[in-house]
Every structure is written in structure tokens, then in C-alpha cells.
Enzyme design. Structure first.
Site, short mmCIF file in Angstrom:
data_model
loop_
_atom_site.label_atom_id
_atom_site.label_comp_id
_atom_site.label_asym_id
_atom_site.label_seq_id
_atom_site.Cartn_x
_atom_site.Cartn_y
_atom_site.Cartn_z
N SER A 187 0.84 -1.19 0.00
CA SER A 187 0.00 0.00 0.00
C SER A 187 0.87 1.24 0.00
CB SER A 187 -0.90 0.00 1.24
OG SER A 187 -1.50 1.27 1.42
N HIS A 188 0.30 2.37 -0.38
CA HIS A 188 1.02 3.63 -0.27
C HIS A 188 1.30 3.98 1.19
CE1 HIS A 188 0.25 4.16 -4.47
NE2 HIS A 188 0.74 5.38 -4.48
#
Lengths: 201, 129
Positions: free
Chosen positions: B11-12
Site C-alpha cells: 500500500s502507499h
């Protein structure tokens, strides 16, 4: 100009352009992306600047490959693999600094092909390709440096009415229309920096 | 070394990635190896190719690794990481076209039953909210 001088100039001038326009890139990206393009590009090219001496002492192609890998490892967004793959492919395509217009065009073409394949994209999707491909065409058509700069700027402006079909901006659908693509803008900044490097005597 | 397909969540945000991995562990237990990674090389929002490579290596399984990603850059950086791990490993890694949290849970559930990589991917991608 020798290869080591050109490499060092390119690193300085690209780094300066990105630094000077980082906020602009981020603002463009806030409109249709996730708002990190300026920071990402700055981080990536700063890392490349940190390797300037080592890169300048490498053969031209090797330096491009190494710089590409540094971008891949440091940018932190999709632009890392996109620009990184472009630089790596350019480095693979030419061992030495291009000595003619045709060689320069082949170098850029290798980079463009890598972006197409990494991004599974092509012209018209409102991406960096919409800046790079018109620039390649202008070089192939015999444009001088001033005309290449114009082609880059016109191409960036032409992304405004485009509908984004790739990347984060594609989520916005028609709302992406009316905004300049940040990736096209950063590509044009790099093109301008390359022009600067070639113009300096 | 695990005999099941492993899961990597990219994920970011490291917190989103870690939280998703925690949810998966709670729901399917420790039978399936799960790694998470998020954030750029400076710890801000983004993804980091080197960290993704490490995450995949950390849970490497001969049965393969299914990768769940959130937004654009996570996918592009994961594709880059897989390519850099070399063709032999790359054959055994897939990125699932599925929402990161739900996809990870579905993939891990399928993997826990001993399914192969393609089945794990299918299950993750068949998920509809």
C-alpha cells in the site's frame, strides 16, 4: 563535448529544473493524481545527483542504466519505474553518447518504448508519452533545439483537453479533462534540461 | 519455508498495509505467510521497490507469492520489483487485480487450503463486495 561533461551537465540541469518546478508538478498532480509527483521526482533526481561523480565517470550507456535504477529505487511512485525503465532502456540501446540526430532519436525511441511497455500505454491516454512522442517526432523531422522546446511545450498544453485512461487520473474519468498531465509536464521539463545541456558551450 | 502460497500486501501507507495484514492474520491464522510494505524510501506515502522486493523475499514460497496492491504506483512498483527479482522467481509471483483488504483476505483463505497460485489469484479476483 565529452561524455563525462555531458552526463554531469544533464544531472545538474535536470535536477535544477525538477527542483524549480516541484511545487508546480505537485499542484498539477493534486488536480488529477495523488499529489506527490513533485516530491517523488525531486527525491528521485536528488538521489541521482548524489551519484553525479560516479555516473560521470561511467560510459554513457552504463550511466543511463545506473541512473534509471536509482530512479526506480528512490522515486516512490509510478513515475519511478516509468522514468527508471526509460533511462535503463536508453542505456541498453546505446553504449556511447549519441553522435548524430538519428542516434539521438533512436535513444529517445528506446526510452519511449520502455515507457509504453512498463505503463501498458500509448499516446492519447494523457500521460508522459503525450510529451515524449511529439518531441521524438520533432527531432526526427529535423527540428532545431528551439523547435524541440516548442514541440515539448505544445505537447504538454495538448494534454489539457485529453481524457485520462491510465494511472490515477483515469479514476476521474471526464473530470480529468481540462487539466495538464503532470507526467507530460515533468517529461517536458527533462526535455528542456537536455536542450539546456546541449546549448551550453 | 512454507508449503502454501504466501501473500504480500503493498500500500502507499505502511499503516494500511500493516493493518490489512493484521486483519488477514486474525481471519486466517498463521498458516499463510504474510508480509506487508508501504511508504516510500523516506517513510512518506508511496511505495518502495526495494522494500517490495524484501517483502516478497521474506515470505518466499516455492508455491508462489500473491501480491495485493492499492493504487497505480503500488502496482507499477510491484511489477518493477518482480522483474528485478529475476525471471525464475517472477514466474512464481502474481499481482492480483483485487481490492487490497478484501483481496488479501480472500487470497489468504484460498492459500490456507493449499491451493496453487492461480487458484489463489482467481479467488482474490472473483471477490465482489
Amino acid at each position: 563535448m565529452t561524455s563525462d561533461v555531458l552526463i554531469a551537465r544533464l544531472i545538474d540541469l535536470i535536477g535544477d529544473r525538477i527542483e524549480a518546478h516541484a511545487s508546480e508538478l505537485t499542484e498539477l498532480d493534486q488536480a488529477i493524481g495523488d499529489g506527490d509527483h513533485g516530491d517523488n521526482m525531486r527525491r528521485g533526481f536528488k538521489a541521482v545527483s548524489g551519484e553525479k561523480e560516479a555516473l560521470a565517470n561511467m560510459p554513457f550507456g552504463e550511466a543511463l542504466k545506473k541512473a534509471g535504477m536509482t530512479l526506480v529505487m528512490n522515486v516512490g511512485g509510478a513515475s519511478g519505474p516509468l522514468y527508471g525503465s526509460a533511462f535503463m532502456a536508453m542505456g541498453k540501446s546505446a553504449e556511447a553518447m549519441p553522435g548524430s540526430r538519428v542516434e539521438a532519436a533512436r535513444l529517445l525511441e528506446a526510452g519511449i518504448e520502455a515507457v509504453k511497455s512498463r505503463g501498458k500505454s500509448d499516446v492519447g491516454a494523457k500521460t508522459m508519452l503525450d510529451a515524449l512522442v511529439p518531441v521524438l517526432k520533432s527531432i526526427e523531422a529535423g527540428a532545431d533545439i528551439a523547435a524541440v522546446r516548442k514541440a515539448a511545450d505544445a505537447a504538454v498544453e495538448a494534454t489539457k483537453p485529453m481524457l485520462a485512461t491510465k494511472g490515477r487520473a483515469a479514476f476521474l474519468g471526464e473530470r480529468s479533462i481540462g487539466h495538464i498531465d503532470p507526467g507530460a509536464r515533468s517529461s517536458a521539463l527533462i526535455v528542456h534540461a537536455v536542450c539546456d545541456a546541449l546549448e551550453e558551450k | 519455508m512454507t508449503d502454501k502460497v504466501s501473500i504480500v500486501i503493498v500500500s502507499h501507507s505502511s499503516e494500511v498495509a500493516k493493518g490489512a495484514a493484521d486483519m488477514v492474520r486474525q481471519m486466517v491464522g498463521d498458516d499463510v505467510a504474510i508480509a506487508s510494505c508501504g511508504g516510500n524510501s523516506e517513510g512518506g506515502l508511496g511505495t518502495d521497490v526495494a522494500a517490495i522486493m524484501q517483502a516478497i523475499d521474506a515470505v518466499w514460497s516455492p508455491k508462489g507469492v500473491a501480491v495485493l496492491v492499492d493504487l497505480g504506483g503500488a502496482e507499477t512498483n510491484s511489477e518493477m520489483a518482480i522483474e528485478l527479482l529475476g525471471p525464475d522467481k517472477a514466474k512464481q509471483i502474481v499481482i492480483c487485480n483485487a481490492p487490497v483488504v478484501e483481496g488479501a483476505v480472500m487470497a489468504a483463505t484460498e492459500a490456507a487450503g493449499g491451493s496453487d497460485l492461480e487458484a489463489v489469484r482467481q479467488t482474490a479476483e472473483d471477490f465482489k463486495a
